[in-house]
Motif scaffolding. Structure first.
Motif, mmCIF file in Angstrom:
data_model
loop_
_atom_site.group_PDB
_atom_site.id
_atom_site.type_symbol
_atom_site.label_atom_id
_atom_site.label_comp_id
_atom_site.label_asym_id
_atom_site.label_seq_id
_atom_site.Cartn_x
_atom_site.Cartn_y
_atom_site.Cartn_z
ATOM 1 N N GLN A 14 0.809 -1.224 0.000
ATOM 2 C CA GLN A 14 0.000 0.000 0.000
ATOM 3 C C GLN A 14 0.837 1.266 0.000
ATOM 4 O O GLN A 14 0.387 2.304 -0.471
ATOM 5 N N ARG A 15 2.043 1.168 0.547
ATOM 6 C CA ARG A 15 2.951 2.315 0.560
ATOM 7 C C ARG A 15 4.283 1.888 -0.034
ATOM 8 O O ARG A 15 5.223 1.540 0.697
ATOM 9 N N PRO A 16 4.412 1.864 -1.364
ATOM 10 C CA PRO A 16 5.639 1.349 -1.994
ATOM 11 C C PRO A 16 6.894 2.116 -1.609
ATOM 12 O O PRO A 16 8.008 1.594 -1.756
ATOM 13 N N ASP A 17 6.732 3.346 -1.129
ATOM 14 C CA ASP A 17 7.903 4.151 -0.764
ATOM 15 C C ASP A 17 8.354 3.929 0.670
ATOM 16 O O ASP A 17 9.307 4.558 1.133
ATOM 17 N N ALA A 18 7.689 3.033 1.406
ATOM 18 C CA ALA A 18 8.037 2.801 2.805
ATOM 19 C C ALA A 18 9.436 2.182 2.926
ATOM 20 O O ALA A 18 9.852 1.371 2.099
ATOM 21 N N LEU A 19 10.148 2.592 3.965
ATOM 22 C CA LEU A 19 11.500 2.080 4.233
ATOM 23 C C LEU A 19 11.524 1.435 5.608
ATOM 24 O O LEU A 19 11.114 2.042 6.601
ATOM 25 N N LEU A 20 12.027 0.206 5.661
ATOM 26 C CA LEU A 20 12.262 -0.490 6.925
ATOM 27 C C LEU A 20 13.725 -0.350 7.291
ATOM 28 O O LEU A 20 14.610 -0.671 6.490
ATOM 29 N N VAL A 21 13.986 0.120 8.505
ATOM 30 C CA VAL A 21 15.340 0.127 9.056
ATOM 31 C C VAL A 21 15.440 -1.062 10.002
ATOM 32 O O VAL A 21 14.792 -1.089 11.051
ATOM 33 N N LEU A 22 16.222 -2.054 9.609
ATOM 34 C CA LEU A 22 16.312 -3.313 10.354
ATOM 35 C C LEU A 22 17.613 -3.331 11.151
ATOM 36 O O LEU A 22 18.700 -3.223 10.592
ATOM 37 N N VAL A 23 17.480 -3.480 12.494
ATOM 38 C CA VAL A 23 18.650 -3.419 13.381
ATOM 39 C C VAL A 23 18.714 -4.715 14.197
ATOM 40 O O VAL A 23 18.099 -4.820 15.264
ATOM 41 N N PRO A 24 19.438 -5.731 13.698
ATOM 42 C CA PRO A 24 19.563 -6.976 14.471
ATOM 43 C C PRO A 24 20.246 -6.738 15.815
ATOM 44 O O PRO A 24 21.115 -5.873 15.947
ATOM 45 N N ARG A 25 19.864 -7.534 16.794
ATOM 46 C CA ARG A 25 20.369 -7.353 18.155
ATOM 47 C C ARG A 25 21.849 -7.718 18.272
ATOM 48 O O ARG A 25 22.616 -7.018 18.918
ATOM 49 N N HIS A 26 22.248 -8.835 17.660
ATOM 50 C CA HIS A 26 23.581 -9.383 17.929
ATOM 51 C C HIS A 26 24.498 -9.229 16.717
ATOM 52 O O HIS A 26 24.164 -9.681 15.615
ATOM 53 N N PRO A 27 25.672 -8.637 16.893
ATOM 54 C CA PRO A 27 26.601 -8.446 15.770
ATOM 55 C C PRO A 27 27.030 -9.734 15.087
ATOM 56 O O PRO A 27 27.319 -9.729 13.890
ATOM 57 N N ASN A 28 27.082 -10.837 15.850
ATOM 58 C CA ASN A 28 27.529 -12.084 15.221
ATOM 59 C C ASN A 28 26.508 -12.631 14.226
ATOM 60 O O ASN A 28 26.782 -13.616 13.534
ATOM 61 N N ARG A 29 25.341 -11.989 14.108
ATOM 62 C CA ARG A 29 24.336 -12.397 13.135
ATOM 63 C C ARG A 29 24.306 -11.484 11.913
ATOM 64 O O ARG A 29 23.519 -11.727 10.981
ATOM 65 N N PHE A 30 25.112 -10.436 11.905
ATOM 66 C CA PHE A 30 25.045 -9.476 10.802
ATOM 67 C C PHE A 30 25.251 -10.153 9.445
ATOM 68 O O PHE A 30 24.513 -9.893 8.487
ATOM 69 N N ASP A 31 26.268 -11.001 9.349
ATOM 70 C CA ASP A 31 26.546 -11.668 8.073
ATOM 71 C C ASP A 31 25.368 -12.538 7.647
ATOM 72 O O ASP A 31 24.985 -12.549 6.462
ATOM 73 N N ALA A 32 24.794 -13.261 8.602
ATOM 74 C CA ALA A 32 23.669 -14.142 8.283
ATOM 75 C C ALA A 32 22.455 -13.339 7.810
ATOM 76 O O ALA A 32 21.754 -13.756 6.878
ATOM 77 N N VAL A 33 22.209 -12.196 8.433
ATOM 78 C CA VAL A 33 21.058 -11.380 8.033
ATOM 79 C C VAL A 33 21.278 -10.785 6.644
ATOM 80 O O VAL A 33 20.359 -10.734 5.814
ATOM 81 N N ARG A 34 22.518 -10.355 6.355
ATOM 82 C CA ARG A 34 22.811 -9.868 5.010
ATOM 83 C C ARG A 34 22.548 -10.953 3.962
ATOM 84 O O ARG A 34 21.919 -10.706 2.929
ATOM 85 N N SER A 35 23.020 -12.161 4.246
ATOM 86 C CA SER A 35 22.827 -13.276 3.312
ATOM 87 C C SER A 35 21.350 -13.607 3.144
ATOM 88 O O SER A 35 20.884 -13.907 2.032
ATOM 89 N N TRP A 36 20.624 -13.548 4.226
ATOM 90 C CA TRP A 36 19.184 -13.841 4.172
ATOM 91 C C TRP A 36 18.443 -12.804 3.334
ATOM 92 O O TRP A 36 17.583 -13.149 2.511
ATOM 93 N N LEU A 37 18.768 -11.533 3.506
ATOM 94 C CA LEU A 37 18.119 -10.489 2.711
ATOM 95 C C LEU A 37 18.413 -10.671 1.217
ATOM 96 O O LEU A 37 17.541 -10.461 0.360
ATOM 97 N N LYS A 38 19.650 -11.069 0.900
ATOM 98 C CA LYS A 38 19.982 -11.347 -0.499
ATOM 99 C C LYS A 38 19.140 -12.502 -1.030
ATOM 100 O O LYS A 38 18.611 -12.452 -2.151
ATOM 101 N N ALA A 39 19.027 -13.564 -0.235
ATOM 102 C CA ALA A 39 18.245 -14.724 -0.657
ATOM 103 C C ALA A 39 16.770 -14.372 -0.844
ATOM 104 O O ALA A 39 16.091 -14.954 -1.704
ATOM 105 N N GLU A 40 16.291 -13.415 -0.059
ATOM 106 C CA GLU A 40 14.908 -12.962 -0.173
ATOM 107 C C GLU A 40 14.718 -11.967 -1.321
ATOM 108 O O GLU A 40 13.611 -11.504 -1.563
ATOM 109 N N GLN A 41 15.826 -11.663 -2.016
ATOM 110 C CA GLN A 41 15.811 -10.741 -3.164
ATOM 111 C C GLN A 41 15.275 -9.364 -2.765
ATOM 112 O O GLN A 41 14.502 -8.730 -3.482
ATOM 113 N N ILE A 42 15.723 -8.908 -1.609
ATOM 114 C CA ILE A 42 15.348 -7.594 -1.103
ATOM 115 C C ILE A 42 16.381 -6.570 -1.566
ATOM 116 O O ILE A 42 17.591 -6.810 -1.464
#
Length: 430
Positions: free
Chosen positions: A260-288
């Motif tokens: 409904q709001r194509p211009d909306a932006l999500l700022v995603l802040v994972p809690r733990h730094p040791n997950r940063f790489d995994a979250v980046r990879s997941w977002l790529k896999a989700e084609q975000i």
């Protein structure tokens, strides 16, 4: 007898814990650093001068953040003392450095609660006063502090009914740990009663020092600048301190919002730094189409998610956003994170149903209309869309959130009032 059994079990499991920490260091090198400190071999030796030392323990990032107003007040009031802050995690250590820099002379990891490790630690750091934030109870450490007549203050102490029930099953162990030299400065009357029920002799209600959170002017200014330069004219919401299993729900909600709001932006802040790489990879896999803060990626009109894979910037992004969702609350195992961080910045707060880490704060904000509870991705999306179309409701919720913080300040002064006599005459606690 019970403490001897507890110690024997620790001797069995401590090598496993040390090995687990070392193995975790294969993924996150920070966990390999200073492993000897886990056994009390700390380099944070007390100064040779007659300078007295105040020791503050905050187990990880959340507790360090909660301790910040108290640490700053102590630094200001007792500049003639030296200060040691201990944590149990590298992320907590990083937060200590980010918040206090060189003003706190020393950091160390808290040793395992083994008698020898505890003695080595105390022999080296030689504190005049120990302050433990929120809910850590270590029978051997507390017992050795009692033996050495080191006063110990549990500051902003909290304990859930579930935890108190478990502690009551070992009443003799915890009664001994909490007797004598320990003062419990509890967040609420319920917390004080629960501590008394597990053996605390000196428990009183001082409130929650989290309410004494400083208004982060630098973060507010940085957030406003970020909004002007990169996020202007877009609806922006933050999902802060998120966990695995929760980010999936957050992204599902964001996709519904973008429908409904194509211009909306999500700022995603994972809690733990040791997950940063995994979250980046997941977002790529989700084609975000996402930008990574660690790479200084620009946020373009095509960017739908900004991944904050850096430390210490959550408050800046709360300040830059329209709406804040506070993580750790959509999954049952974490218990929620700090709702007061967006509240002090006058942001409307969204939160999941699992807030047992600070149930009183969550309930107060919900009752007062400063926060809204959601239980699913669909509900989260619906509330975000509702608030986007009602700027006056967003402003009203933000104002109520800020007012709650202002009305409940004062715990810091009450805790500081307890500390002064402990430093003056530490041996008088009985």
């Amino acid at each position: 007898m019970l403490r001897s059994l507890y110690t024997a079990l620790l001797y069995v499991f401590a090598p496993m814990a040390l090995a687990g920490t070392a193995l975790r260091g294969l993924r996150d090198p920070a966990y390999r650093d200073r492993l000897s400190e886990r056994l009390g071999f700390t380099n944070a030796v007390a100064p040779a001068s007659a300078q007295r030392r105040i020791w503050i323990h905050a187990v990880s990032v959340g507790e360090v953040q909660a301790a910040a107003p108290l640490v700053r007040a102590l630094l200001k009031k007792y500049p003639q003392h030296s200060f040691l802050v201990t944590t149990a995690t590298p992320t907590g250590a990083q937060r200590v450095r980010a918040l206090f820099g060189d003003s706190v002379a020393a950091h160390a990891y808290l040793p395992y609660d083994l008698p020898g490790a505890v003695r080595r630690f105390l022999n080296r750091v030689r504190p005049s006063l120990a302050i433990v934030m929120e809910r850590e109870i270590w029978p051997n450490l507390f017992g050795e502090c009692k033996h050495r007549r080191i006063p110990l203050l549990l500051a902003s102490a909290r304990i859930s009914e579930r935890s108190a029930a478990r502690h009551r099953n070992f009443a003799a162990l915890f009664s001994e740990a909490l007797s004598g030299n320990v003062i419990v400065a509890a967040q609420t009357a319920h917390d004080a009663d629960r501590y008394r029920a597990i053996g605390a002799r000196h428990a009183l209600v001082t409130g929650n020092v989290k309410f004494d959170i400083e208004t982060p002017l630098a973060a507010r200014e940085a957030g406003e600048q970020l909004r002007l330069t990169q996020l202007a004219n877009r609806p922006v919401w933050v999902a802060g301190s998120t966990h695995d299993g929760e980010e999936q729900q957050v992204l599902a909600a964001h996709r519904l919002v973008m429908a409904q709001r194509p211009d909306a932006l999500l700022v995603l802040v994972p809690r733990h730094p040791n997950r940063f790489d995994a979250v980046r990879s997941w977002l790529k896999a989700e084609q975000i189409n996402f930008a990574a803060r660690s790479r200084n990626d620009s946020v373009t009109v095509e960017t739908s998610v900004l991944l904050v894979d850096t430390l210490g910037e959550l408050m800046t992004f709360y300040a830059a956003a329209d709406i804040a969702f506070v993580g750790g609350s959509l999954i049952a195992t974490v218990g929620g994170h700090n709702l007061l961080e967006p509240a002090v910045l006058e942001r409307p707060v969204l939160v999941g149903p699992h807030n047992f880490n600070a149930p009183d704060i969550a309930q107060l904000m919900l009752d007062r209309g400063a926060a809204r509870q959601v239980t699913s991705a669909e509900q989260l999306a619906a509330v975000i869309l509702e608030l986007y179309t009602n700027p006056s409701t967003r402003a009203e919720m933000g104002a109520k959130a800020s007012a709650i913080v202002a009305e409940n300040r004062g715990a810091l002064n009450r805790v500081m009032d307890l500390i002064e006599p402990l430093l003056q005459a530490p041996s008088q606690i009985t």
